[in-house]
Scaffold this motif. Structure first.
Motif, PDB file in Angstrom:
ATOM      1  N   THR A  22       0.663  -2.377  -3.497  1.00 15.17           N
ATOM      2  CA  THR A  22       0.753  -3.785  -3.890  1.00 15.17           C
ATOM      3  C   THR A  22       2.059  -4.080  -4.618  1.00 15.17           C
ATOM      4  OG1 THR A  22      -0.452  -3.322  -5.936  1.00 15.17           O
ATOM      5  CG2 THR A  22      -1.748  -4.072  -4.036  1.00 15.17           C
ATOM      6  N   TYR A  81       3.413 -13.935   5.434  1.00 20.01           N
ATOM      7  CA  TYR A  81       4.273 -14.232   4.288  1.00 20.01           C
ATOM      8  C   TYR A  81       4.204 -13.097   3.265  1.00 20.01           C
ATOM      9  CZ  TYR A  81       6.147 -16.405   0.122  1.00 20.01           C
ATOM     10  OH  TYR A  81       6.883 -16.664  -1.008  1.00 20.01           O
ATOM     11  N   GLN A  82       3.001 -12.648   2.985  1.00 22.79           N
ATOM     12  CA  GLN A  82       2.850 -11.567   2.015  1.00 22.79           C
ATOM     13  C   GLN A  82       3.564 -10.310   2.509  1.00 22.79           C
ATOM     14  OE1 GLN A  82      -1.159 -10.356   1.169  1.00 22.79           O
ATOM     15  NE2 GLN A  82      -0.524  -9.163  -0.602  1.00 22.79           N
ATOM     16  N   ARG A  83       3.392  -9.957   3.768  1.00 22.43           N
ATOM     17  CA  ARG A  83       4.010  -8.763   4.339  1.00 22.43           C
ATOM     18  C   ARG A  83       5.539  -8.882   4.358  1.00 22.43           C
ATOM     19  NH1 ARG A  83       1.592  -9.058   8.840  1.00 22.43           N
ATOM     20  NH2 ARG A  83       3.251 -10.081   9.976  1.00 22.43           N
ATOM     21  N   VAL A 118       6.627 -10.779   0.107  1.00 18.47           N
ATOM     22  CA  VAL A 118       6.053 -10.405  -1.189  1.00 18.47           C
ATOM     23  C   VAL A 118       6.016  -8.892  -1.375  1.00 18.47           C
ATOM     24  CG1 VAL A 118       4.013 -10.561  -2.669  1.00 18.47           C
ATOM     25  CG2 VAL A 118       4.703 -12.532  -1.283  1.00 18.47           C
ATOM     26  N   ARG A 119       5.409  -8.196  -0.444  1.00 17.96           N
ATOM     27  CA  ARG A 119       5.283  -6.741  -0.576  1.00 17.96           C
ATOM     28  C   ARG A 119       6.599  -6.045  -0.283  1.00 17.96           C
ATOM     29  NH1 ARG A 119      -0.532  -4.593   1.555  1.00 17.96           N
ATOM     30  NH2 ARG A 119      -1.738  -5.742   0.026  1.00 17.96           N
ATOM     31  N   VAL A 148      -0.517 -16.603   5.876  1.00 18.77           N
ATOM     32  CA  VAL A 148      -0.442 -16.079   4.502  1.00 18.77           C
ATOM     33  C   VAL A 148      -0.220 -14.568   4.529  1.00 18.77           C
ATOM     34  CG1 VAL A 148      -1.754 -15.705   2.374  1.00 18.77           C
ATOM     35  CG2 VAL A 148      -1.800 -17.944   3.494  1.00 18.77           C
ATOM     36  N   ILE A 158       5.449  -5.481  -5.415  1.00 19.29           N
ATOM     37  CA  ILE A 158       6.031  -6.714  -4.896  1.00 19.29           C
ATOM     38  C   ILE A 158       7.546  -6.687  -5.021  1.00 19.29           C
ATOM     39  CG2 ILE A 158       3.971  -8.075  -5.394  1.00 19.29           C
ATOM     40  CD1 ILE A 158       5.497  -9.183  -7.849  1.00 19.29           C
TER      41      ILE A 158
END
Length: 135
Positions: free
Chosen positions: A62, A11-13, A16-17, A8, A64
């Motif tokens: 944060t 994926y965020q790194r 998303v970000r 997760v 995105i």
């Protein structure tokens, strides 16, 4: 139950970000915008800000990735209250303060000129983002 924390976080790194290179490019534009604002205020003999600070998702890291790549960067400008005087010596209205900042940010190189909004002055960039300058 399987621990998926690493997946997760990756994926965020990755998805998303906003990537660090894009953040650096946006911040370089914000720094240019800050200089434009200070120079414009000085040229118009308006008050000098006591500070400028990134705010919101950019400051919190944060921000995105947006599908339409319309990134919103908040870069507030601060003045001493006693420096914001209206034409009759009273307090300058919030709208008048935003208009003062708008006037200082004018630049013929913008395809879309800055705009005074309800809570800020918005500066548009062709690269898919804008900088909001709350006053």
């Amino acid at each position: 139950m399987r621990d998926c924390d690493l997946q997760v976080a990756k994926y965020q790194r990755d998805e998303v970000r906003l990537p660090n290179e894009a953040r650096k490019d946006i911040f370089a534009r914000a720094k240019t915008n800050r200089k434009r604002l200070k120079d414009g205020l000085a040229a118009n003999e308006d008050p000098t800000p006591i500070g400028q600070r990134t705010q919101g998702s950019y400051a919190m890291r944060t921000m995105i990735v947006e599908n339409d790549e319309d990134y919103d960067v908040d870069d507030g400008v601060y003045f001493k209250k006693e420096d914001l005087l209206g034409p009759k010596g009273g307090d300058k209205t919030p709208l008048a303060a935003r208009e003062m900042v708008w006037d200082a940010l004018q630049d013929d190189r913008f395809n879309t000129p800055p705009e005074v909004l309800k809570n800020c002055v918005r500066v548009y960039y062709n690269e898919g983002y804008h900088i909001d300058v709350p006053v």
